[in-house]
Design an enzyme around this catalytic site. Sequence first.
Site, PDB file in Angstrom:
ATOM      1  N   GLY A 177      41.048  45.714  45.278  1.00 23.52           N
ATOM      2  CA  GLY A 177      42.437  46.120  45.108  1.00 23.52           C
ATOM      3  C   GLY A 177      43.269  45.128  44.330  1.00 23.52           C
ATOM      4  CG  ASP A 202      36.535  37.271  43.194  1.00 27.86           C
ATOM      5  OD1 ASP A 202      35.826  37.071  42.194  1.00 27.86           O
ATOM      6  OD2 ASP A 202      37.622  36.705  43.367  1.00 27.86           O
TER       7      ASP A 202
END
Length: 203
Positions: A177, A202
């Site tokens: 997001g 990530d």
Amino acid sequence: VSDVLEGCNYHLARGTTTIVPTVSAGPFENMKNAVINIDLAKKSGKCKANILGAHLEGPFLCMAKKGAQNPAFLHNPDIDMLRRLNDAAEGCVKLVTVACEEPNGIEFVREASKDGITVSLGHTIADYDKASEAYAAGASHATHLYNGMPPLHHRDPGVIGAAFDAPHAKAELICDGIHIHAGVVRATFKMFGAERMVLISDS
């Protein structure tokens, strides 16, 4: 080894079931120790997640798209360096990210692919033609698509367009997001098809 296991189990607890621990650009000895520890963690049987092997996200990247990588340790694509790291880890290096436009980039892609290592394009400013050449030479992956590469442009499709046009290539997405808008995630799934998408963390 314990740090690798701790990190893998942390991600498993949050839904990441298959893990390719990532090594960033650094001094050669540090990178060698990292891949050795990943290999030992994989062989230990102490991780409930599936550790596939090591991912070298550095050092074979371009300066313009270095991201969080330490620029002091970026290095032109060097197949001998890759092989030394992989030999030290007894073949545990399964994935390597490369900026294919850098000197020796295409030859690196070709040789690493022959060694059975998945070659991924990323942290790169390669244009469509150069990226397509790399995919034809054996690259089969795109590291965190959209991030660390030029954007998709209608007259300059770059790595994103080249990855789409290489039917064997899979593309990673960081679906947190933050890195990519939800609308782009949906469009990318429509463009590539779910079977070619790889959802990644990530960290």
